[in-house]
Design a protein around this motif. Structure first.
Motif, mmCIF file in Angstrom:
data_model
loop_
_atom_site.group_PDB
_atom_site.id
_atom_site.type_symbol
_atom_site.label_atom_id
_atom_site.label_comp_id
_atom_site.label_asym_id
_atom_site.label_seq_id
_atom_site.Cartn_x
_atom_site.Cartn_y
_atom_site.Cartn_z
ATOM 1 N N ASN A 57 45.007 58.556 52.721
ATOM 2 C CA ASN A 57 46.055 58.806 51.725
ATOM 3 C C ASN A 57 45.521 59.502 50.471
ATOM 4 O O ASN A 57 46.292 59.789 49.559
ATOM 5 C CB ASN A 57 46.736 57.493 51.327
ATOM 6 C CG ASN A 57 47.702 57.014 52.366
ATOM 7 O OD1 ASN A 57 48.353 57.809 53.047
ATOM 8 N ND2 ASN A 57 47.810 55.702 52.513
ATOM 9 N N GLN A 108 49.473 55.164 59.005
ATOM 10 C CA GLN A 108 49.398 55.965 57.777
ATOM 11 C C GLN A 108 50.282 57.196 57.872
ATOM 12 O O GLN A 108 50.891 57.595 56.889
ATOM 13 C CB GLN A 108 47.931 56.351 57.508
ATOM 14 C CG GLN A 108 47.697 57.124 56.235
ATOM 15 C CD GLN A 108 47.770 58.636 56.421
ATOM 16 O OE1 GLN A 108 47.570 59.176 57.515
ATOM 17 N NE2 GLN A 108 48.064 59.341 55.354
ATOM 18 N N LYS A 109 50.387 57.758 59.050
ATOM 19 C CA LYS A 109 51.254 58.931 59.251
ATOM 20 C C LYS A 109 52.718 58.529 59.282
ATOM 21 O O LYS A 109 53.595 59.292 58.890
ATOM 22 C CB LYS A 109 50.885 59.647 60.548
ATOM 23 C CG LYS A 109 49.537 60.315 60.500
ATOM 24 C CD LYS A 109 49.183 60.932 61.839
ATOM 25 C CE LYS A 109 47.754 61.446 61.783
ATOM 26 N NZ LYS A 109 47.180 61.584 63.105
ATOM 27 N N THR A 113 54.625 56.458 64.714
ATOM 28 C CA THR A 113 53.591 57.230 65.408
ATOM 29 C C THR A 113 52.620 56.331 66.173
ATOM 30 O O THR A 113 51.778 56.835 66.910
ATOM 31 C CB THR A 113 52.805 58.148 64.443
ATOM 32 O OG1 THR A 113 52.088 57.336 63.515
ATOM 33 C CG2 THR A 113 53.730 59.096 63.705
#
Length: 178
Positions: A57, A108-109, A113
């Motif tokens: 990030n 995080q995406k 996902t």
């Protein structure tokens, strides 16, 4: 310079917690459970997941602080943490931890996902359902923490010694202690 007046020189999330202690308490409690509570993943491994997601990030304060926290609790120290940040695929970590980092990177995406294949792979490498659960929650929580810290443009020290001092405090006293 932070976007709002925090009335403290404390860096990163520490300054935000000083500003709003009533929101700090539940956030610190969450961090305490996720990163220091009972788990079959070591504290160092869980801090490494937090540091890895924070690095993805590009949250300088959180990546540096949790890297220091992980390094302080892993026998291989900062050398391993840096290897994971650089290339988790080739870092000398267990296949189980590598598979959990893959799941954390997917979170995080975006939560959707995370794939059945990633979860099946983590299980085949020995990850338990609780370890998979906690990895997803650590990754999701750190996406929130990272956005909180960077969204208000908090201060991030350049000196690694500042993070080492925080690591000593956290590893000794935990989250939520003054």
């Amino acid at each position: 310079m932070p976007h709002i007046e925090l009335h403290t020189n404390e860096p990163g999330i520490r300054g935000l917690f000083h500003y709003r202690p009533e929101t700090a308490a539940p956030l610190n409690a969450l961090a305490e459970v996720l990163l220091r509570g009972d788990s079959t993943l070591s504290r160092g491994e869980r801090e490494l997941i937090a540091a890895y997601v924070s690095g993805l990030n590009e949250c300088r304060f959180c990546a540096n602080s949790h890297s220091a926290f992980a390094a302080a609790q892993l026998p291989e120290g900062m050398h391993l943490v840096n290897q994971v940040h650089t290339s988790p695929e080739t870092a000398p970590i267990t296949p189980k931890l590598r598979s959990l980092l893959t799941i954390a990177a997917a979170v995080q995406k975006g939560g959707r996902t995370v794939t059945d294949h990633q979860v099946t792979n983590a299980r085949s490498e020995g990850a338990t359902d609780q370890e998979i659960h906690d990895t997803v929650l650590i990754a999701a929580a750190f996406c929130m923490f990272n956005r909180y810290v960077d969204g208000l443009a908090t201060i991030a020290p350049d000196d690694p010694a500042a993070y080492e001092s925080m690591a000593n405090h956290i590893t000794t006293n935990g989250y939520g202690s003054p």
